[in-house]
Design an enzyme around this catalytic site. Structure first.
Site, PDB file in Angstrom:
ATOM      1  N   LYS A 107       7.418  -6.193  -0.935  1.00  0.00           N
ATOM      2  CA  LYS A 107       6.948  -7.383  -1.649  1.00  0.00           C
ATOM      3  C   LYS A 107       8.058  -8.407  -1.687  1.00  0.00           C
ATOM      4  O   LYS A 107       9.242  -8.053  -1.670  1.00  0.00           O
ATOM      5  CB  LYS A 107       6.562  -7.020  -3.085  1.00  0.00           C
ATOM      6  CG  LYS A 107       5.610  -8.013  -3.717  1.00  0.00           C
ATOM      7  CD  LYS A 107       4.193  -7.693  -3.309  1.00  0.00           C
ATOM      8  CE  LYS A 107       3.187  -8.629  -3.936  1.00  0.00           C
ATOM      9  NZ  LYS A 107       1.814  -8.095  -3.781  1.00  0.00           N
ATOM     10  N   GLY A 219      -8.749 -15.227 -14.226  1.00  0.00           N
ATOM     11  CA  GLY A 219      -8.165 -15.784 -13.006  1.00  0.00           C
ATOM     12  C   GLY A 219      -9.238 -16.458 -12.171  1.00  0.00           C
ATOM     13  O   GLY A 219     -10.436 -16.125 -12.274  1.00  0.00           O
ATOM     14  N   ASN A 222      -7.674 -16.959  -5.279  1.00  0.00           N
ATOM     15  CA  ASN A 222      -8.427 -16.470  -4.126  1.00  0.00           C
ATOM     16  C   ASN A 222      -9.165 -15.160  -4.409  1.00  0.00           C
ATOM     17  O   ASN A 222     -10.346 -15.019  -4.092  1.00  0.00           O
ATOM     18  CB  ASN A 222      -7.419 -16.307  -2.977  1.00  0.00           C
ATOM     19  CG  ASN A 222      -8.086 -15.901  -1.710  1.00  0.00           C
ATOM     20  OD1 ASN A 222      -9.005 -16.571  -1.262  1.00  0.00           O
ATOM     21  ND2 ASN A 222      -7.670 -14.793  -1.153  1.00  0.00           N
TER      22      ASN A 222
HETATM   23  N1  GLU Z   1      -0.745  -9.722  -1.592  1.00  0.00           N
HETATM   24  C1  GLU Z   1      -1.837  -8.825  -1.326  1.00  0.00           C
HETATM   25  C2  GLU Z   1      -1.738  -7.575  -2.175  1.00  0.00           C
HETATM   26  O1  GLU Z   1      -1.115  -7.551  -3.217  1.00  0.00           O
HETATM   27  C3  GLU Z   1      -1.993  -8.541   0.150  1.00  0.00           C
HETATM   28  C4  GLU Z   1      -0.812  -7.934   0.826  1.00  0.00           C
HETATM   29  C5  GLU Z   1      -0.894  -7.916   2.340  1.00  0.00           C
HETATM   30  O2  GLU Z   1      -1.907  -8.340   2.883  1.00  0.00           O
HETATM   31  O3  GLU Z   1       0.059  -7.475   2.929  1.00  0.00           O
HETATM   32  O4  GLU Z   1      -2.348  -6.591  -1.886  1.00  0.00           O
END
Ligand code: GLU
Length: 428
Positions: A107, A219, A222
């Site tokens: 992350k 929220g 998206n």
């Molecule tokens: N940010 C999204 C999540 O928390 C997607 C992560 C991704 O597609 O790598 O799952």
């Protein structure tokens, strides 16, 4: 928005430890999995439009890559911290494992508020992020994606910077790219739709017709928007949506007892998931305090914003009518609230199962980029629904068989898979 009294990384470790105990994990594996394998903390100097330089704090944290390259989004948020990114990277490892895709967990985050940055400043920030990090991300190393307040354009700027530095085209280095620029059809919808694919299966198992249910959502980014769209398409009624209002610097709940028109709300939202209050009033929405989304008499609560929103302090506000909490956000419930949810007989669909549709479609995007051949949208949704359904039933059946809370069942499956990869690699 997040309750600062809770530390998301501590929460993630508490959740992990509980299941590690149940699984009697050996001490080496346990120590390895309860913390990230790599952390990069850095600063990004950005030349602002007015000629001054602003310095942004940034992170990329890889929790574990035993099952495949690190994978996970990059958030832009003014309250981002190392511990938030640590927790989110850990949850990504479990998320990829529970849907059984060959990826690990990572992350990233930048402490910033993109509302206050022009597009050119955002572009320089994205390029600066990659300039600092290009040796530590890549298609076979760690693959970023969008998350809170980042989007396909941000991903493309990052990719362009990476490709410029590395002198080539490496489209699988990042996912969530715009369609036509290496993005997959359906990626935008995937997380929200995935949430509802999982919910649909649960409702079927509980013999509750979706058309007879109501929901309240926290929220309107998206994930929330596309979850609401799919849920209403299946006949469910969204009574309330809560979101942040940038101009007033506070959250509001927009309510319509007859059911919110999601398309209409989508038309009056900004780029970061805020709904225009005045326009919502004109459209007949009742405007309530932000936290009121939780107090609604609905069957389903869908937290789809940030972490630490459902705590013992607010739990008594949840109506007795609520039967399901569907965690579309990452880490919306604090560990001390789980026993209360379970005691009350509410079924919880845990975050890293429920919201795994996004990363699953990111994986599809990588596969398509690898072939340089892109699927029709029907094929993407069909594969996505099948992956989410399979993951749901594995978790649901284990929870019935072993009388486990669904979060613990999901953790059991995910931790076992990652621990096995660690064992096979000879790491522990
Ligand atoms: N940010 C999204 C999540 O928390 C997607 C992560 C991704 O597609 O790598 O799952």
């Amino acid at each position: 928005m997040a309750t600062t009294a809770y530390n998301p990384f501590e929460n993630a470790q508490i959740q992990f430890d509980q299941v590690a105990d149940l699984l009697e994990l050996n001490s080496g594996t346990r120590e390895l999995l309860r913390q990230p394998m790599q952390e990069i903390h850095f600063t990004i100097p950005v030349k602002m439009d007015d000629g001054t330089t602003q310095v942004f704090k940034a992170y990329r944290i890889r929790h574990n890559d035993a099952r495949g390259p690190g994978k996970g989004g990059i958030r832009f948020h003014p309250h981002e911290t190392a511990d938030t990114v640590r927790a989110l990277s850990m949850w990504m490892t479990w998320k990829c494992a529970v849907v059984d895709i060959p990826l690990g967990g990572g992350k990233g985050g930048v402490v910033c508020d993109p509302h206050h940055l022009s597009l050119t400043e955002q572009e320089r920030l994205c390029r600066g992020y990659i300039r600092q990090l290009f040796t530590q991300v890549g298609p076979n190393l760690d693959v970023p994606a969008p998350d809170v307040m980042t989007n396909g354009q941000h991903m493309l700027w990052m990719l362009d910077e990476y490709e410029t530095i590395n002198n080539g085209r490496f489209p699988s280095m990042i996912t969530g790219k715009p369609v036509g620029m290496g993005g997959s059809l359906g990626r935008k919808e995937a997380t929200g739709y995935g949430v509802v694919y999982v919910l649909k299966n649960l409702l079927k198992e509980l013999n509750i017709p979706t058309q007879e249910t109501t929901a309240s959502i926290q929220g309107f980014g998206n994930v929330a928007e596309y979850a609401a769209r799919m849920y209403t398409e299946l006949g469910g009624k969204v009574i309330a949506v809560s979101c942040w209002n940038q101009s007033d610097n506070q959250a509001y709940t927009f309510k319509k007892q007859a059911g919110c028109d999601i398309e209409q709300l989508a038309q009056i939202k900004d780029d970061f998931g805020g709904i225009d209050k005045e326009k919502a009033i004109d459209l007949g929405y009742e405007v309530l305090p932000g936290e009121d989304w939780l107090k609604q008499e609905v069957d389903i609560l869908i937290p789809a914003a940030l972490e630490n929103q459902i705590t013992p302090a607010v739990f008594p506000n949840i109506s007795e009518k609520v039967k399901i909490i569907c965690e579309a956000a990452n880490g919306p419930t604090t560990p001390d609230c789980d026993p209360l949810i379970r005691e009350r007989g509410i079924t919880l669909l845990p975050d890293f199962l429920c919201n795994a549709g996004g990363v699953t479609c990111s994986y599809f995007e990588q596969v398509q980029c690898g072939m340089n051949y892109f699927w029709e949208i029907e094929e993407v949704f069909e594969k996505l629904e099948s992956a989410m359904t399979k993951a749901f039933y594995a978790v649901y059946e284990l929870s019935l068989e072993k009388d486990l809370y669904m979060r613990d069942a999901a953790y059991t499956i995910a931790i076992q898979r990652v621990a096995e990869a660690v064992r096979l690699r000879g790491w522990a």
